[in-house]
Design a protein around this motif. Structure first.
Motif, mmCIF file in Angstrom:
data_model
loop_
_atom_site.group_PDB
_atom_site.id
_atom_site.type_symbol
_atom_site.label_atom_id
_atom_site.label_comp_id
_atom_site.label_asym_id
_atom_site.label_seq_id
_atom_site.Cartn_x
_atom_site.Cartn_y
_atom_site.Cartn_z
ATOM 1 N N TYR A 1 -0.497 -0.575 9.307
ATOM 2 C CA TYR A 1 0.816 -0.149 8.827
ATOM 3 C C TYR A 1 0.677 1.046 7.893
ATOM 4 O O TYR A 1 -0.152 1.055 6.993
ATOM 5 C CB TYR A 1 1.478 -1.305 8.091
ATOM 6 C CG TYR A 1 2.806 -0.962 7.457
ATOM 7 C CD1 TYR A 1 2.879 -0.565 6.132
ATOM 8 C CD2 TYR A 1 3.978 -1.036 8.189
ATOM 9 C CE1 TYR A 1 4.089 -0.245 5.550
ATOM 10 C CE2 TYR A 1 5.197 -0.719 7.623
ATOM 11 C CZ TYR A 1 5.245 -0.327 6.296
ATOM 12 O OH TYR A 1 6.453 -0.009 5.737
ATOM 13 N N SER B 1 -0.898 -0.532 4.620
ATOM 14 C CA SER B 1 -1.285 -1.927 4.412
ATOM 15 C C SER B 1 -1.931 -2.440 5.692
ATOM 16 O O SER B 1 -1.769 -1.854 6.766
ATOM 17 C CB SER B 1 -0.106 -2.800 4.004
ATOM 18 O OG SER B 1 0.826 -2.898 5.052
ATOM 19 N N ARG C 1 -1.404 -4.963 7.680
ATOM 20 C CA ARG C 1 -0.435 -5.205 8.749
ATOM 21 C C ARG C 1 0.962 -4.932 8.207
ATOM 22 O O ARG C 1 1.172 -4.828 7.006
ATOM 23 C CB ARG C 1 -0.492 -6.674 9.197
ATOM 24 C CG ARG C 1 -1.733 -7.045 9.965
ATOM 25 C CD ARG C 1 -1.436 -7.228 11.439
ATOM 26 N NE ARG C 1 -2.666 -7.402 12.213
ATOM 27 C CZ ARG C 1 -3.210 -8.562 12.502
ATOM 28 N NH1 ARG C 1 -2.629 -9.689 12.075
ATOM 29 N NH2 ARG C 1 -4.319 -8.630 13.209
ATOM 30 N N GLY C 2 1.929 -4.867 9.095
ATOM 31 C CA GLY C 2 3.312 -4.882 8.669
ATOM 32 C C GLY C 2 3.699 -6.304 8.341
ATOM 33 O O GLY C 2 2.968 -7.235 8.611
ATOM 34 N N ALA D 1 5.787 -9.055 5.452
ATOM 35 C CA ALA D 1 5.589 -9.472 4.072
ATOM 36 C C ALA D 1 4.249 -10.182 3.945
ATOM 37 O O ALA D 1 3.706 -10.700 4.913
ATOM 38 C CB ALA D 1 6.725 -10.389 3.658
ATOM 39 N N GLY D 2 3.721 -10.209 2.775
ATOM 40 C CA GLY D 2 2.439 -10.848 2.552
ATOM 41 C C GLY D 2 1.291 -9.874 2.558
ATOM 42 O O GLY D 2 0.147 -10.249 2.376
ATOM 43 N N ASN D 3 1.590 -8.603 2.771
ATOM 44 C CA ASN D 3 0.557 -7.586 2.765
ATOM 45 C C ASN D 3 0.756 -6.648 1.582
ATOM 46 O O ASN D 3 1.844 -6.118 1.388
ATOM 47 C CB ASN D 3 0.615 -6.765 4.053
ATOM 48 C CG ASN D 3 0.158 -7.560 5.253
ATOM 49 O OD1 ASN D 3 -1.022 -7.651 5.534
ATOM 50 N ND2 ASN D 3 1.103 -8.171 5.944
ATOM 51 N N THR D 4 -0.283 -6.439 0.833
ATOM 52 C CA THR D 4 -0.208 -5.501 -0.278
ATOM 53 C C THR D 4 -0.241 -4.084 0.253
ATOM 54 O O THR D 4 -1.041 -3.752 1.130
ATOM 55 C CB THR D 4 -1.370 -5.732 -1.239
ATOM 56 O OG1 THR D 4 -1.298 -7.065 -1.741
ATOM 57 C CG2 THR D 4 -1.298 -4.752 -2.410
ATOM 58 N N ILE D 5 0.618 -3.256 -0.290
ATOM 59 C CA ILE D 5 0.714 -1.870 0.148
ATOM 60 C C ILE D 5 0.007 -0.984 -0.856
ATOM 61 O O ILE D 5 0.205 -1.099 -2.061
ATOM 62 C CB ILE D 5 2.188 -1.470 0.332
ATOM 63 C CG1 ILE D 5 2.803 -2.328 1.451
ATOM 64 C CG2 ILE D 5 2.325 0.012 0.653
ATOM 65 C CD1 ILE D 5 4.250 -2.051 1.744
ATOM 66 N N TYR D 6 -0.821 -0.106 -0.342
ATOM 67 C CA TYR D 6 -1.594 0.805 -1.177
ATOM 68 C C TYR D 6 -1.034 2.217 -1.037
ATOM 69 O O TYR D 6 -0.703 2.646 0.062
ATOM 70 C CB TYR D 6 -3.069 0.790 -0.762
ATOM 71 C CG TYR D 6 -3.702 -0.559 -0.937
ATOM 72 C CD1 TYR D 6 -3.660 -1.504 0.084
ATOM 73 C CD2 TYR D 6 -4.310 -0.906 -2.134
ATOM 74 C CE1 TYR D 6 -4.210 -2.762 -0.084
ATOM 75 C CE2 TYR D 6 -4.874 -2.160 -2.297
ATOM 76 C CZ TYR D 6 -4.818 -3.079 -1.275
ATOM 77 O OH TYR D 6 -5.352 -4.329 -1.456
ATOM 78 N N PHE D 7 -0.994 2.928 -2.161
ATOM 79 C CA PHE D 7 -0.373 4.243 -2.178
ATOM 80 C C PHE D 7 -1.391 5.357 -2.350
ATOM 81 O O PHE D 7 -2.406 5.190 -3.025
ATOM 82 C CB PHE D 7 0.654 4.332 -3.312
ATOM 83 C CG PHE D 7 1.900 3.550 -3.028
ATOM 84 C CD1 PHE D 7 1.957 2.197 -3.296
ATOM 85 C CD2 PHE D 7 3.000 4.167 -2.476
ATOM 86 C CE1 PHE D 7 3.107 1.465 -3.014
ATOM 87 C CE2 PHE D 7 4.155 3.451 -2.191
ATOM 88 C CZ PHE D 7 4.210 2.099 -2.467
#
Lengths: 115, 114
Positions: free
Chosen positions: B31, B94, B96-97, B99-105
């Protein structure tokens, strides 16, 4: 559609004061909740996150947040702030839509800590 | 080191001159997405991609294009930039797509359109 409200836009505290930043979200289903911090001139860094389990979540740098499902809230707290905590803080919600992963952010709270 | 890398970090361009902001991640994340950050508005999602060749509009897609030909890259294209696209842009990824996945910027790209 999900939305996130951060009611405090600008907070000024003296060092050693306690901090609480409000975050409320609107979404009826399962959510994951995040607090991100953005120091001046830098990118977003994850402070803490809530996925499930204990609603009191501890993050980095002494921050914690409490998920209160009945109030749709996820307030950020720190017992004693430091000058280095001066930054902008964003609450974010990731709703379980089953497919897409979309973080919805609040408008941010600018925290200024004075010496 | 796990990273989301954006380039350029800073750019001043003129109205109408096509530009591309690149984004690359080294975490094998499925993702990826693009956000823009504007004062008083927080971060708003422009486009996202669930996997290679799978992209979709976010909240503010007008004036932007994206492509996802490879898993690691997700460029943001401004075909004809306008001054209202002056903003700070963040790429994120992240595993996967969903919810439950932390997104990194990424570190952000400051874009000014004059």
């Amino acid at each position: 559609a999900q939305s996130v409200s951060q009611h405090n836009h600008h907070v000024i505290l003296s060092e050693a004061a306690s901090l609480e930043l409000g975050c409320n979200y609107s979404y009826g289903g399962t959510v994951n909740l995040f607090w991100y911090v953005q120091y001046p001139g830098q990118h977003l860094q994850l402070l803490l996150k809530y996925f499930s389990g204990d609603p009191l979540v501890k993050g980095i740098k002494g921050f914690e947040a409490e998920f209160i499902k009945s109030k749709f809230s996820f307030n950020l707290r720190k017992p004693s702030v430091q000058w280095s905590d001066t930054a902008e803080y964003f609450c974010a919600v990731n709703a379980n839509t089953g497919t897409a992963s979309k973080l919805t952010f609040g408008t941010g709270t600018r925290l200024q800590v004075t010496l | 080191e796990a990273q989301v890398t954006q380039n350029p970090r800073y750019l001043i361009t003129v109205t109408g001159k096509k530009l591309t902001v690149t984004c690359s991640q080294n975490m094998n994340h499925e993702y990826m997405s693009w956000y823009r950050q504007d004062p008083g508005l927080g971060l708003r999602q422009i486009y996202y991609s669930m996997n290679v060749e799978v992209t979709d509009k976010g909240d503010v897609p007008e004036g932007y294009k994206v492509s996802r030909k490879e898993k690691r890259n997700f460029p943001l294209i401004l075909e004809s930039p306008s001054p209202n696209q002056t903003s700070l842009y963040f790429c994120a990824s992240s595993y996967r797509g969903g919810a439950g996945n932390t997104i990194y910027f990424g570190e952000g790209s400051w874009l000014t359109v004059v």
